[in-house]
Motif scaffolding. Structure first.
Motif, short mmCIF file in Angstrom:
data_model
loop_
_atom_site.label_atom_id
_atom_site.label_comp_id
_atom_site.label_asym_id
_atom_site.label_seq_id
_atom_site.Cartn_x
_atom_site.Cartn_y
_atom_site.Cartn_z
N LEU A 28 0.60 -1.11 -0.11
CA LEU A 28 0.14 0.06 0.25
C LEU A 28 0.90 1.22 0.07
CD1 LEU A 28 -2.87 0.89 0.04
CD2 LEU A 28 -2.78 1.11 2.53
N LEU A 109 -4.11 -3.01 -14.17
CA LEU A 109 -4.03 -4.54 -13.56
C LEU A 109 -3.39 -5.54 -13.92
CD1 LEU A 109 -8.09 -5.32 -13.24
CD2 LEU A 109 -6.52 -4.40 -11.34
N GLU A 160 -3.61 0.49 -5.23
CA GLU A 160 -4.86 0.28 -4.83
C GLU A 160 -5.05 -1.18 -4.22
OE1 GLU A 160 -8.34 0.42 -7.66
OE2 GLU A 160 -9.27 1.23 -5.92
N LEU B 39 -7.07 2.29 6.25
CA LEU B 39 -6.26 2.58 5.19
C LEU B 39 -6.61 1.66 3.91
CD1 LEU B 39 -2.82 2.90 6.65
CD2 LEU B 39 -3.99 4.52 5.37
N LEU B 40 -7.25 0.42 4.33
CA LEU B 40 -7.68 -0.66 3.35
C LEU B 40 -9.16 -0.74 3.80
CD1 LEU B 40 -4.61 -3.34 3.55
CD2 LEU B 40 -5.30 -1.77 1.70
N GLN B 47 -16.34 -1.78 -7.02
CA GLN B 47 -14.95 -2.05 -7.73
C GLN B 47 -15.13 -3.53 -8.18
OE1 GLN B 47 -15.20 -1.06 -4.21
NE2 GLN B 47 -15.54 0.84 -4.91
N ILE B 49 -13.79 -4.63 -10.83
CA ILE B 49 -12.44 -5.12 -11.20
C ILE B 49 -11.56 -6.01 -10.07
CG2 ILE B 49 -12.11 -3.20 -12.76
CD1 ILE B 49 -10.13 -2.00 -10.93
N TYR B 50 -11.98 -5.85 -8.88
CA TYR B 50 -11.45 -6.75 -7.82
C TYR B 50 -12.43 -7.80 -7.58
CZ TYR B 50 -8.06 -3.01 -7.93
OH TYR B 50 -7.12 -2.08 -8.48
N THR B 54 -11.64 -8.32 -1.59
CA THR B 54 -10.42 -7.91 -1.76
C THR B 54 -9.87 -6.81 -0.99
OG1 THR B 54 -10.35 -9.28 -3.93
CG2 THR B 54 -8.40 -7.82 -3.35
N PRO B 55 -8.94 -6.82 -0.07
CA PRO B 55 -8.48 -5.43 0.63
C PRO B 55 -7.92 -4.57 -0.35
CG PRO B 55 -7.53 -7.41 1.76
CD PRO B 55 -7.99 -8.06 0.48
N ILE B 56 -8.32 -3.42 -0.47
CA ILE B 56 -7.86 -2.46 -1.45
C ILE B 56 -7.93 -1.03 -0.86
CG2 ILE B 56 -8.92 -3.61 -3.48
CD1 ILE B 56 -11.25 -1.20 -3.37
N ALA B 57 -7.01 -0.18 -1.43
CA ALA B 57 -6.88 1.20 -0.84
C ALA B 57 -8.22 1.65 -0.53
CB ALA B 57 -5.94 2.25 -1.53
N ARG B 59 -10.57 4.73 -0.47
CA ARG B 59 -10.37 6.18 -1.04
C ARG B 59 -11.78 6.74 -0.74
NH1 ARG B 59 -6.53 7.12 -4.83
NH2 ARG B 59 -4.24 6.11 -4.01
N ILE B 117 -9.00 15.06 -0.84
CA ILE B 117 -8.92 14.99 -2.09
C ILE B 117 -10.24 14.35 -2.50
CG2 ILE B 117 -7.96 13.78 -4.01
CD1 ILE B 117 -5.27 13.46 -2.51
N GLU B 119 -12.74 12.47 -4.50
CA GLU B 119 -12.32 11.22 -5.35
C GLU B 119 -13.83 10.85 -6.31
OE1 GLU B 119 -9.81 9.11 -5.33
OE2 GLU B 119 -8.90 9.90 -3.57
N SER B 158 -10.61 11.24 0.07
CA SER B 158 -9.51 10.79 0.70
C SER B 158 -8.65 11.88 1.42
CB SER B 158 -9.00 9.80 -0.15
OG SER B 158 -8.07 10.51 -1.22
N VAL B 159 -8.00 11.29 2.36
CA VAL B 159 -7.01 12.33 2.90
C VAL B 159 -5.81 12.77 2.44
CG1 VAL B 159 -6.03 13.09 5.45
CG2 VAL B 159 -8.19 11.91 5.27
#
Lengths: 177, 177
Positions: A28, A109, A160, B39-40, B47, B49-50, B54-57, B59, B117, B119, B158-159
């Motif tokens: 990350l 990806l 990501e 964070l995750l 999403q 595409i995952y 799944t753990p992702i960032a 946002r 920010i 998103e 997001s921060v």
């Protein structure tokens, strides 16, 4: 669909120049051991909305350049080649049309599920020009880099989905609205 | 320049409904104690595409709605008001024109230097409609929410820079590129 030609690491603290490695771990916070690793980094001249040095979220963890665009930079500079090492890139890709102009938010990806978020163009700075001038021992060559590299110098990405990226991996490019 | 009308927290694990608080701490991972802190987070239906889970960032740490757009949603639903609590929002702002259509990458800056920010749009889902239907005890009202809230349901952020945001703070909106 693109291909990873090389993955590279900036693990020598004395320089931004990268070296080719067989694979890179993607956490990350970026690539462990790389000079751009970290969840936070100090604001610099690119983030004028914060006081210089303020810790801000690191969205410039991984930099990617393309073989096709590096060839165009070399052509404009009238030199045989521009190597990803000299640009401090973490990845050289082939087959992604106009990589540098991918919109922020585009997802990249990789085969094991690793996912990167394009954060936009990596604006050309002076340092690679100096490296290129040294390599070719040609006075004044450094000045040609920034104009030649505009819109061809690649992108910066944040992470990501964690994973591992290898030389030879395919890259699926997913543009979000 | 906008103004923070209220800041809110989702600190009751049994519901996404938020409650008004005097200030919110902003860490890199979001608002401590809030259900979207981290964070995750696990990938969900947004999403695709995952693989789900799944753990992702993360946002989608902080959600913001505007007084003006909430009034428009209420008008379309033919009800007296739509409160930020019912939308699970962390902030109600006033004076930012078409908040929901701010481009991803727009920065929101607060008086102590806190930076968020944008998103992008927070796509309307079914849950707030159910809350609104319960509040007004009007059968079928829930179905009106999603169409009424399109492009008016606010944004997720997001921060970028940690800090504290208070009720009454001003907000500087910085559109990049």
């Amino acid at each position: 669909m693109g291909t990873v030609q090389f993955v590279l690491l900036a693990d020598d603290p004395s320089t931004f120049i990268t070296r080719v490695v067989p694979f890179i771990d993607i956490e990350l916070a970026g690539i462990p051991g790389d000079r751009h690793y970290g969840l936070l980094r100090p604001a610099d001249s690119r983030q004028k909305i914060y006081k210089r040095g303020t810790p801000i979220a690191n969205r410039r963890q991984i930099s990617i350049v393309s073989e096709e665009e590096c060839a165009l930079i070399a052509e404009k500079m009238n030199i045989p080649e521009v190597r990803p090492e000299w640009l401090g890139a973490n990845m050289l890709v082939r087959g992604i049309d106009q990589l540098t102009e991918l919109p922020a938010g585009t997802r990249l990806l990789f085969p094991d599920g690793t996912g990167l978020i394009c954060e936009g163009e990596n604006l050309p700075c002076l340092h690679p020009g100096k490296v290129i001038e040294q390599v070719y021992e040609q006075d004044g060559l450094r000045k040609k880099f920034v104009p030649a590299a505009r819109k061809k110098r690649g992108i910066v990405c944040s992470v990501e989905r964690e994973g591992v990226i290898h030389t030879g991996d395919t890259i699926e490019v997913i543009r979000l609205s």
